[in-house]
Design an enzyme around this catalytic site. Structure first.
Site, mmCIF file in Angstrom:
data_model
loop_
_atom_site.group_PDB
_atom_site.id
_atom_site.type_symbol
_atom_site.label_atom_id
_atom_site.label_comp_id
_atom_site.label_asym_id
_atom_site.label_seq_id
_atom_site.Cartn_x
_atom_site.Cartn_y
_atom_site.Cartn_z
ATOM 1 N N LYS A 1 -2.804 -6.882 1.898
ATOM 2 C CA LYS A 1 -2.122 -5.589 1.770
ATOM 3 C C LYS A 1 -2.888 -4.809 0.711
ATOM 4 O O LYS A 1 -3.785 -5.368 0.065
ATOM 5 C CB LYS A 1 -0.669 -5.777 1.335
ATOM 6 C CG LYS A 1 -0.502 -6.707 0.117
ATOM 7 C CD LYS A 1 0.969 -6.956 -0.231
ATOM 8 C CE LYS A 1 1.638 -7.961 0.694
ATOM 9 N NZ LYS A 1 2.709 -7.398 1.502
ATOM 10 N N ARG A 2 -2.588 -3.527 0.530
ATOM 11 C CA ARG A 2 -3.244 -2.780 -0.537
ATOM 12 C C ARG A 2 -3.058 -3.493 -1.871
ATOM 13 O O ARG A 2 -2.038 -4.150 -2.093
ATOM 14 C CB ARG A 2 -2.673 -1.353 -0.610
ATOM 15 C CG ARG A 2 -3.094 -0.457 0.530
ATOM 16 C CD ARG A 2 -4.598 -0.284 0.567
ATOM 17 N NE ARG A 2 -5.033 0.500 -0.569
ATOM 18 C CZ ARG A 2 -5.463 1.757 -0.506
ATOM 19 N NH1 ARG A 2 -5.547 2.367 0.661
ATOM 20 N NH2 ARG A 2 -5.840 2.403 -1.586
ATOM 21 N N LYS B 1 2.829 -5.030 -5.873
ATOM 22 C CA LYS B 1 2.729 -6.047 -4.816
ATOM 23 C C LYS B 1 2.388 -7.421 -5.400
ATOM 24 O O LYS B 1 2.397 -8.429 -4.691
ATOM 25 C CB LYS B 1 1.690 -5.622 -3.769
ATOM 26 C CG LYS B 1 2.113 -4.355 -3.004
ATOM 27 C CD LYS B 1 1.050 -3.928 -2.005
ATOM 28 C CE LYS B 1 1.316 -2.595 -1.330
ATOM 29 N NZ LYS B 1 2.293 -2.685 -0.230
ATOM 30 N N HIS C 1 9.464 6.768 2.139
ATOM 31 C CA HIS C 1 8.807 5.457 2.206
ATOM 32 C C HIS C 1 8.636 4.774 0.862
ATOM 33 O O HIS C 1 8.059 3.689 0.803
ATOM 34 C CB HIS C 1 7.417 5.588 2.834
ATOM 35 C CG HIS C 1 7.432 6.009 4.261
ATOM 36 N ND1 HIS C 1 7.383 5.112 5.297
ATOM 37 C CD2 HIS C 1 7.499 7.232 4.823
ATOM 38 C CE1 HIS C 1 7.404 5.771 6.448
ATOM 39 N NE2 HIS C 1 7.476 7.064 6.185
ATOM 40 N N LYS D 1 4.603 -8.781 10.981
ATOM 41 C CA LYS D 1 3.490 -9.227 11.824
ATOM 42 C C LYS D 1 3.267 -10.728 11.656
ATOM 43 O O LYS D 1 3.035 -11.443 12.628
ATOM 44 C CB LYS D 1 2.213 -8.448 11.465
ATOM 45 C CG LYS D 1 2.304 -6.963 11.821
ATOM 46 C CD LYS D 1 1.223 -6.104 11.174
ATOM 47 C CE LYS D 1 1.633 -4.628 11.246
ATOM 48 N NZ LYS D 1 0.820 -3.750 10.402
ATOM 49 N N THR E 1 5.519 -4.071 6.474
ATOM 50 C CA THR E 1 5.448 -4.264 7.925
ATOM 51 C C THR E 1 4.524 -5.438 8.226
ATOM 52 O O THR E 1 4.672 -6.095 9.255
ATOM 53 C CB THR E 1 4.935 -2.994 8.637
ATOM 54 O OG1 THR E 1 3.823 -2.469 7.899
ATOM 55 C CG2 THR E 1 6.015 -1.951 8.740
HETATM 56 O O1 73E Z 1 6.783 -0.647 1.958
HETATM 57 C C1 73E Z 1 5.828 0.166 2.596
HETATM 58 C C2 73E Z 1 6.353 0.558 3.973
HETATM 59 O O2 73E Z 1 6.469 -0.570 4.789
HETATM 60 C C3 73E Z 1 5.568 1.420 1.774
HETATM 61 O O3 73E Z 1 5.022 1.046 0.525
HETATM 62 C C4 73E Z 1 4.604 2.335 2.515
HETATM 63 O O4 73E Z 1 5.198 2.678 3.779
HETATM 64 C C5 73E Z 1 5.404 1.558 4.626
HETATM 65 C C6 73E Z 1 5.953 2.072 5.944
HETATM 66 O O5 73E Z 1 7.251 2.533 5.804
HETATM 67 C C7 73E Z 1 4.300 3.571 1.755
HETATM 68 N N1 73E Z 1 3.119 4.223 1.744
HETATM 69 C C8 73E Z 1 3.260 5.284 0.955
HETATM 70 N N2 73E Z 1 4.472 5.296 0.473
HETATM 71 N N3 73E Z 1 5.126 4.223 0.961
HETATM 72 C C9 73E Z 1 2.242 6.274 0.676
HETATM 73 C C10 73E Z 1 2.392 7.149 -0.391
HETATM 74 C C11 73E Z 1 1.421 8.096 -0.652
HETATM 75 C C12 73E Z 1 0.293 8.181 0.146
HETATM 76 C C13 73E Z 1 0.142 7.316 1.207
HETATM 77 C C14 73E Z 1 1.107 6.367 1.474
#
Ligand code: 73E
Length: 805
Positions: free
Chosen positions: A531-532, A537, A340, A643, A639
C-alpha cells in the site's frame, strides 16, 4: 476420490473464462494478422513483441466497438438517468486482459495466440499500466466503472487525461528514486480522441454586475479536449464511457507560474465536465433545466472535483437565469459527495487568492453560498458564534482558505463515508456540526472491489476451483461464495485451494527470481504489506516486528522457527520525508538479515519495487498473510484488505476501516485481530501517549529501537534513522509502540496456525466464503438505490453481429 484435473482440463470443463470455440479462434487469428499488416504495418519477420501486443489489443478492441455504439444508442433511446462519477483519479491498470475477461474472449484469444506461436502472457506484460491515480481512491473509481457497466447503469467516468501517470519507483542504494511515467509514449489503443466535442473553458477576467445579473468578462480561453475509453460490463454487452479531458492552451496563453499551471490543468477539466453534462442533457431533450436533477446524478469522488458545485450554480444562475433558490435546489439534489479520509492534512483547503485570480465568478458564488448557509445557521443557533466559525466555508487566516469539504457537504444531498466505522467517525468528528444540522444527509457505502479483475483475471486457478463446486454465478453475485461454507471440510476442495495457493506462490517466486535475482523459500509464509507508504499505515510496526524476529533467531539459532518471507511494497509521496526514510529503513533491515547466514532462508525481507495495479495482480494471489495494521480510526476503509481476503490470504489487522466488517462477515476468530480499538486510541489520547513507557517496559521493542538508533542497520551512517527514532519516541501521532506487544503476540498465533496447513486452509476457505459483501457490485447497487435513485438493470443489450475479418 476423483483424480484432480490438470489446469487445462479444468479450463475446458469450466467456462468462466469463455470457451475457445473453433470459429472464434479462427476469427481472432485472422483479425490479428490483419491488424499486424494494416494497423502496425509489419510482417512477422520484423514484428516486435510490442507490435504483437498492439495487434492483439486492436483485435480485442474491435469487439468493443459495436457494443459501445449500441449501448450509447440504447441510452439515447431509453433516456435513463445518467450517472457522472467525477474523479481526479482513475487508476485503471492494464486493459487488454480485462477486456478479454469481460467479453468472454480469454480462452479463445489464449488459443489463437498460442496457435500463432506466441505467448499471450508475454504480450500482456508489454502493456503500460494506466497509472492515473495514487492508490485506493483511484483504484476504487476504476472498480466502480467496472461495476457500473456490469450493472447496466448509464454511467460516465469523468476525469483528467494526465500525460504522465504516477511516477515509476526505482530503488537506488535503498532509497526511492522517482522516474517519469511516459505511459502514452507508444500510443494508447484503448482511447478515442473526440476533437468534435472540444469545449472552451474560461479563466481569469473579472465580473461585471449588470441589470441582467453577473457577467464574467475578459477571460482567457483554454480548450478542453475529451478522450473516450470504453468500459465493458461483464458479459452483458454494455459498454460505458470513461471520458478523460486534456487541456490545450491556445498559443497566446501564458501560464504565470507552476502552481497555477498545475491547478489550471486540474481545474480546466473538472469544470469542463459540467458544460458537458449540460450539453448531453440538452442534446437528448430540451426540457426545463428544473428537471436536471431527475435526469442526472453527479458523484464527487472526495472534494477534489468540488468545483462542480459552484460551476453548476454559475451555469444555472448566470447562463440559464434561474433564481438562486431554484438553482441551489437543483445543484444539491444533483450532487453527492464521498469522503475518503479524516486525516486533517488530506482535507482540502484552497487559498482564496487562487480563486480571486483564476475563477473570480466562482469565488463570488462561493461567498454567496456561504452567506446563505451562515444565515441559516445563525437563525437556528442564535448567538452561537463559535458554531458559525466552525461551519463556515471560509477559514480566516493567512492565507484565507476555502474549506472544500464544507462546500461539498452543503452542496450535496448525500454525504457518505466508505466503511461503517469511518462513516460513524465522520459524523462524530469532522462533520459533527453538519450531522447535527442535517442527520439524514449522512450515509455509509462500504467500499468494494471488482471480482472480475481481482479474482477471475488475477487468480484463474482459484476461480476455477470455486466454479467447479458452486458454478460461476459468483462472478456477478459474489454473495454466492457463501455456498463454499459447505466445502470447509471437503478434502478435495481443501487440497485444491492449497494447491492453487502453492502454484501462485511458485509463480511469484519465479517472478522475483527473474526480476530481483533473489531466491525465496516458497514454503515460507508469504507475509505481504503493500500500500502507499504512510505513517498511519504503520509500515514501521511491521519493521519492528521483523527486527524482533531477527533478534529471536539470532538469540536461539537452533530453535524451530516458522519461515517467513516478508514482502513490503509501496510508493512514498516525493515530498514526504518520513515515508522515504521508512523505505530506506526497510531496505536497510533487509540488507542485514537477508545476508546473515545464521538466518538463512528462514526470514527474508524484500521491498517490492514500483507497487502498482499490475504488480498487485501478481502478488495478492500469492499471499498467505495480509498486513492491515493502521492505527484504529485512521484508514477510512482500505480495499487491498478485501483483495487479499478474496484471494485466500488471512488478515492480520486492527479494528479499522473495512477490516471491522471483514471480521463481522467471516467471524473475528477467522482473522488475526489485535491492538487498540478506536475507543482505546481515544482513551490513550486523553491520558497522553508516552512512547517511553512502552520502550522501558518491552525489552524486545527496546532492543529493536536501540539497534535502529545505534546504526546496526546503517553502520556507515549510524545517525541515518534519527528522524524515525525521534518521531517514534517523541511525536508519533500513530502510536506505533502502543500496539507493538499485541502485534508481536498476534504474529505468533499466525505462525502457530501456519504449522497446520490443513487448518490454515480451512480458515482461508471460511474467509473466501464470507467475502461476498466486498464486491463493488454491492457497493454500486447501494449508491444507485440510496443516493442516485436508479435501479441496476439485468437487461442484456443485444450483441452486435461483428466483427468479421
Ligand atoms: O482508506 C482508503 C480508502 O480505502 C483511503 O485512505 C483512500 O481512499 C480509499 C478508497 O475509499 C484515500 N485516498 C485519499 N484519501 N483517502 C486521497 C487524498 C488526497 C489525494 C488522493 C487520495
Amino acid at each position: 476420490m476423483a483424480t484432480p484435473l490438470t489446469d487445462s482440463e479444468r479450463r475446458k470443463q469450466i467456462s468462466v473464462r469463455g470457451i475457445a470455440e473453433l470459429g472464434d479462434v479462427v476469427e481472432l487469428k485472422k483479425s490479428f494478422n490483419r491488424h499486424l499488416h494494416f494497423t502496425l504495418v509489419k510482417d512477422r519477420n520484423v514484428a516486435t513483441p510490442r507490435d504483437y501486443y498492439f495487434a492483439l489489443a486492436h483485435t480485442i478492441r474491435d469487439h468493443l466497438v459495436g457494443r459501445w455504439i449500441r449501448t450509447q444508442q440504447h441510452y439515447y433511446e431509453k433516456d435513463p438517468k445518467r450517472i457522472y462519477y467525477l474523479s481526479l483519479e482513475f487508476y485503471m491498470g492494464r486493459t487488454l486482459q480485462n477486456t478479454m475477461v469481460n467479453l468472454g474472449l480469454e480462452n479463445a484469444s489464449d488459443e489463437a495466440i498460442y496457435q500463432l506461436g506466441l505467448d499471450i502472457e508475454e504480450l500482456e506484460e508489454i502493456e503500460e499500466d494506466a497509472g492515473l491515480g495514487n492508490g485506493g481512491l483511484g483504484r476504487l473509481a476504476a472498480c466502480f466503472l467496472d461495476s457500473l457497466a456490469t450493472l447496466g447503469l448509464a454511467a460516465y467516468g469523468y476525469g483528467i487525461r494526465y500525460e504522465f501517470g504516477i511516477f515509476n519507483q526505482k530503488i537506488q542504494n535503498g532509497w526511492q528514486i522517482e522516474e517519469a511515467d511516459d505511459w502514452l509514449r507508444y500510443g494508447n489503443p484503448w482511447e478515442k480522441a473526440r476533437p468534435e466535442y472540444m469545449l472552451p473553458v474560461h479563466f481569469y477576467g473579472h465580473v461585471q454586475q449588470t441589470e441582467d445579473g453577473a457577467r464574467w468578462v475578459d477571460t482567457q480561453v483554454v480548450l478542453a479536449m475529451p478522450y473516450d475509453t470504453p468500459v465493458p460490463g461483464f458479459k452483458n454487452n454494455t459498454v460505458n464511457t470513461m471520458r478523460l479531458w486534456s487541456a490545450k492552451a491556445p498559443n497566446d496563453f501564458n501560464l504565470k507560474d507552476y502552481y497555477l499551471t498545475y491547478r489550471y490543468h486540474q481545474i480546466v477539466t473538472r469544470y469542463s465536465n459540467m458544460d458537458n453534462v449540460m450539453n448531453s442533457y440538452y442534446s437528448n431533450k430540451v426540457f426545463e433545466v428544473m428537471f436536471l436533477c431527475s435526469q442526472v446524478a453527479i458523484q464527487l469522488n472526495d472534494t477534489h472535483p468540488a468545483l462542480a458545485i459552484p460551476e453548476l450554480m454559475r451555469i444555472l444562475v448566470d447562463v440559464e437565469k434561474l433564481d438562486w433558490e431554484k438553482a441551489w435546489d437543483i445543484t444539491t439534489r444533483t450532487c453527492a459527495y464521498t469522503n475518503h479520509t479524516v486525516l486533517p492534512e488530506a482535507l482540502e483547503r484552497w487559498p482564496v487568492h487562487l480563486f480571486e485570480k483564476l475563477l473570480p465568478r466562482h469565488l463570488q458564488l462561493i461567498y454567496a453560498i456561504n452567506q446563505k448557509h451562515l444565515d441559516n445557521i445563525a437563525a437556528l443557533y442564535p448567538g452561537d458564534m463559535d458554531r458559525l466559525k466552525r461551519m463556515s466555508l471560509i477559514e480566516e487566516g493567512d492565507p484565507k482558505r476555502i474549506n472544500m469539504a464544507h462546500l461539498s457537504v452543503i452542496g450535496s444531498h448525500a454525504v457518505n463515508g466508505v466503511a461503517q466505522i469511518h462513516s460513524e467517525i465522520v459524523k462524530s468528528t469532522v462533520f459533527k456540526d453538519f450531522y447535527e444540522l442535517e442527520p439524514d444527509k449522512f450515509q455509509n457505502k462500504t467500499n468494494g472491489i471488482t471480482p472480475r479483475r481481482w479474482l477471475l483475471l488475477c487468480n484463474p486457478g482459484l476461480a476455477d476451483a470455486i466454479a467447479e463446486r458452486i458454478g460461476d454465478g459468483f462472478i456477478t453475485d459474489l454473495y454466492q461464495l457463501k455456498k463454499l461454507m459447505g466445502y470447509v471440510d471437503n478434502e478435495a476442495f481443501i487440497r485444491d485451494v492449497a494447491n492453487v495457493k502453492q502454484e501462485n506462490k511458485l509463480k511469484f517466486a519465479a517472478y522475483l527470481e527473474n526480476e530481483y535475482k533473489i531466491k525465496i523459500n516458497s514454503s515460507s509464509i508469504f507475509d505481504v504489506h503493500v500500500k502507499r507508504i504512510h505513517e498511519y499505515k504503520r509500515q514501521l510496526l511491521n519493521c519492528l516486528h521483523i527486527i524482533t524476529l531477527y533478534n529471536r533467531i539470532k538469540k536461539e539459532p537452533n530453535k524451530a522457527f516458522v519461515p517467513r518471507t516478508i514482502l513490503i511494497g509501496g510508493k512514498a509521496a516525493p515530498g514526504y520525508h518520513m515515508a522515504k526514510m521508512i523505505i530506506k529503513l526497510i531496505t536497510s533491515v533487509g540488507n542485514v538479515l537477508n545476508n546473515d547466514p545464521i538466518v538463512g532462508d528462514r526470514l527474508k525481507v524484500i521491498f517490492l519495487v514500483n507497487y502498482r495495479v499490475s504488480l498487485a495482480e501478481k502478488v495478492i494471489p500469492a499471499s498467505d498473510l495480509s498486513e492491515q495494521i493502521s492505527t484504529a480510526g485512521t484508514e477510512a476503509s482500505g480495499t487491498g484488505n478485501m483483495k487479499f481476503m478474496l484471494n485466500g490470504a488471512l488478515t492480520i489487522g486492527t479494528m479499522d476501516g473495512a477490516n471491522v466488517e471483514m471480521a463481522e462477515e467471516a467471524g473475528e476468530e477467522n482473522l488475526f485481530i489485535f491492538g487498540m480499538r478506536v475507543e482505546d486510541v481515544a482513551a490513550l489520547d486523553k491520558k497522553g501517549y508516552n512512547a517511553r513507557d512502552y520502550y522501558d517496559k518491552l525489552p524486545e521493542l527496546k532492543q529493536a529501537m536501540d539497534q535502529i538508533s545505534s546504526g546496526y542497520f546503517s553502520p556507515k551512517e549510524p545517525e541515518l534513522f534519527k528522524d524515525i527514532v525521534d518521531m517514534l519516541m517523541y511525536h508519533d501521532r500513530f502510536k506505533v509502540f502502543a500496539d507493538f506487544e499485541a502485534y508481536v503476540k498476534c504474529q505468533e498465533k499466525v505462525s502457530e496456525l501456519y504449522k497446520n496447513p490443513r487448518k490454515w486452509t480451512k480458515v482461508v476457505i471460511k474467509n473466501i466464503a464470507n467475502s461476498g459483501k466486498f464486491s463493488s457490485d454491492r457497493t454500486i447497487a447501494q449508491y444507485a438505490r440510496e443516493i442516485w435513485g436508479v435501479e441496476p438493470s439485468a437487461v442484456k443489450i443485444p450483441p452486435p453481429n461483428e466483427p468479421k475479418a
